[in-house]
Write an enzyme that holds these catalytic residues in place. Structure first.
Site, PDB file in Angstrom:
ATOM      1  N   GLU A 208      53.386  29.786  40.075  1.00  0.00           N
ATOM      2  CA  GLU A 208      53.420  31.086  39.668  1.00  0.00           C
ATOM      3  C   GLU A 208      54.001  32.046  40.353  1.00  0.00           C
ATOM      4  OE1 GLU A 208      53.079  30.709  36.082  1.00  0.00           O
ATOM      5  OE2 GLU A 208      52.456  28.923  36.127  1.00  0.00           O
ATOM      6  N   CYS A 242      52.217  40.376  38.157  1.00  0.00           N
ATOM      7  CA  CYS A 242      53.369  39.638  37.325  1.00  0.00           C
ATOM      8  C   CYS A 242      54.503  39.481  37.068  1.00  0.00           C
ATOM      9  CB  CYS A 242      53.185  38.320  38.627  1.00  0.00           C
ATOM     10  SG  CYS A 242      52.150  37.255  36.915  1.00  0.00           S
TER      11      CYS A 242
END
Length: 545
Positions: A208, A242
């Site tokens: 990720e 993010c």
């Protein structure tokens, strides 16, 4: 120490202890209690590490972990059951089904920006799948890391779930162990290291990562709603998210108004002085603070150390000459019209270990030439970073950077060369949706993309012609908050997904099982040797298959 931890977890898993649904449910219940009963402790640790507001820690971390644990717990019976699959008619009588089994001993390496959520949410999925878990929290959020190391053995099975604290050395030692799955959240640079280490044992990985998530706005959007939602998505956790909007591509008829309205939304959220607001966080450490300062327009941030009068004079003269040169260049190059290009973006800078910034795709060229019609050069804006609409103030001692909006940013600006991961929002003026899509597609595929437009054709075009981990219409961060939606990247922004059933499957091996009765033995038709009659029968069967 790390090898002993792995061996203990392996021994526990091989004993079969983690497989029963009763054990899994007990661990998930305990995980919920861990975050709900220690709310104040987690709030304090996140405040100490990140200056994170209490409400953000509760809403964006603790509640999501508790919700994920409950969501997967309530569906375990369905997900772990046999799922019948039809068998080919030539094999009848026969039956087939799939069943999810745990992968084994898994390693979760979590980042610093959401130190509770991104450690315990994948852990919930791993426990639901019946694995033994080793958690490595980020050393950049030491208070939360220490708290997790203290609480996890108090609530969870200490022989099946372990926390290993430390820095790159400990992480490197863990990566040498033959885990059955590695789940990493962080930057692309470290992601490559993780993937190389996993390849030594042919260990599957989930990465990720991140990237520059674009946000497109056109005249059909409600400018007030768009501004508030973009400001919320960008400046939550001081921009250290993010999937935060990294930059905005706005059409000429709304760009400046949008920039001003985002500035208004920032004041609505954080007051006239965001530094005094209890709802605005701080930058994680000095290194990231200095990195972000370099992305601001030249001259915005004062030098770290006072310089001599002579140096100050020389700097002032140099800055003045640079500004004159920029104005001259703008006049001479701007004669082709406002629609001329502002240049091309360079390759994305490599992020440092432990950051949440993704490197560019190896095959992608972030420095690809941009068509002249794509980016508008804004009259009166001479610096590459653009004009500061609001913010730009910093405090090194407090690691504070004010929520900053830049208008008329050039693709050549340093702020466009890497994932920002901080409270700086550049707004580029783009001709239209097609130009925005070309601009996006010439860069690495992002973790998310956002579109604020009520035009159905524009939405459909973004959905069909861009690639990103997720696409949000008028909603930043939305997919991050749902256990029903898979979360993950594509290309440089990540590999694999999790949340809810996607997370359960990530940490499971879906095994195929087939069975056929021994009588009657219909397979005799395909046993050798083959004669002419059987060959004709095969031809007939092929026609009907």
């Amino acid at each position: 120490m790390t090898n002993q931890t792995f061996e203990q977890l392996k021994k526990t898993y091989e004993s079969g202890r983690t497989r029963p649904l009763a054990w899994r449910r007990a661990q998930l219940n305990a995980l919920r209690r861990l975050v709900t009963e220690n709310r104040d402790a987690f709030v304090s640790s996140a405040m100490a590490d990140l200056g994170k507001p209490a409400a953000e820690t509760v809403l964006m971390e603790l509640n999501l972990v508790a919700g994920e644990a409950q969501f997967v717990r309530n569906r375990l019976s369905l997900w772990t059951a046999r799922h019948p699959k039809a068998m080919h008619w030539m094999l009848q009588p026969a039956a087939g089904w799939t069943i999810a089994e745990p992968k084994g001993v898994v390693l979760i390496i979590s980042p610093w920006n959401y130190p509770v959520l991104l450690a315990l949410e994948p852990m919930a999925d791993a426990l639901a799948a019946g694995n033994a878990v080793c958690l490595k929290p980020s050393e950049l959020s030491p208070n939360t890391s220490k708290l997790l190391a203290e609480l996890v053995p108090q609530y969870l099975d200490s022989e099946a779930v372990r926390v290993v604290e430390g820095g790159p050395k400990e992480t490197g030692e863990l990566l040498k162990c033959p885990f059955n799955h590695i789940f990493y959240t962080g930057g692309g640079h470290v992601g490559k290291i993780v993937m190389r280490a996993a390849a030594e044992h042919l260990t599957p990985v989930t990465l990720e990562l991140g990237g520059k998530s674009p946000c497109f706005v056109d005249r059909t959007a409600d400018i007030n709603v768009a501004a508030r939602r973009i400001a919320w998505g960008k400046f939550t956790n001081a921009g250290q998210t993010c999937v935060a909007p990294d930059y905005v591509l706005a059409t000429p008829d709304v760009a400046e108004a949008l920039a001003e309205r985002i500035a208004v939304a920032i004041t609505e959220f954080y007051g006239e002085d965001p530094k005094a607001s209890p709802d605005f966080g701080r930058i994680i450490n000095d290194r990231h603070f200095e990195r972000l300062c370099k992305l601001l327009p030249v001259g915005t941030v004062p030098p770290e150390e006072p310089s001599s009068p002579l140096v100050q004079v020389a700097s002032a003269v140099g800055a003045a000459m640079d500004m004159v040169g920029r104005r001259f260049n703008a006049v001479t190059t701007g004669r082709g019209g406002a629609g001329e290009m502002a240049g091309s973006a360079n390759n994305a800078a490599k992020p440092t270990a432990g950051s949440n910034m993704a490197a560019a795709d190896d095959g992608a060229t972030a420095s690809a030439a941009v068509e002249p019609s794509e980016i508008h050069k804004v009259p009166g804006v001479f610096g590459l970073a653009g004009r500061i609409v609001c913010g730009g103030k910093v405090d090194r001692a407090a690691r504070y950077i004010a929520p900053t909006v830049l208008y008329g940013t050039s693709p050549d600006a340093p702020v466009m060369k890497e994932e920002i991961f901080g409270p700086i929002l550049p707004i580029l003026v783009v001709e239209d949706a097609e130009s925005a899509i070309r601009f996006i597609n010439k860069r690495s595929r992002p973790l998310a993309a956002y579109v604020f437009s009520r035009d159905h054709e524009v939405r459909l075009t973004f959905e069909r012609q861009t690639s990103s981990g997720a696409l949000g219409y008028s909603l930043p961060l939305g997919h991050l908050l749902s256990s029903r939606l898979p979360f993950g990247g594509v290309g440089a922004s990540g590999i694999g997904t999790y949340h809810g059933k996607a997370g359960f499957l990530t940490f499971s091996h879906v095994k195929t099982v087939v069975t056929k009765p021994q009588f009657p033995d219909t397979l005799r038709l395909v046993y050798p040797p083959f004669n002419e009659a059987e060959a004709k029968l095969f031809d007939i069967i092929a026609k009907f298959s």
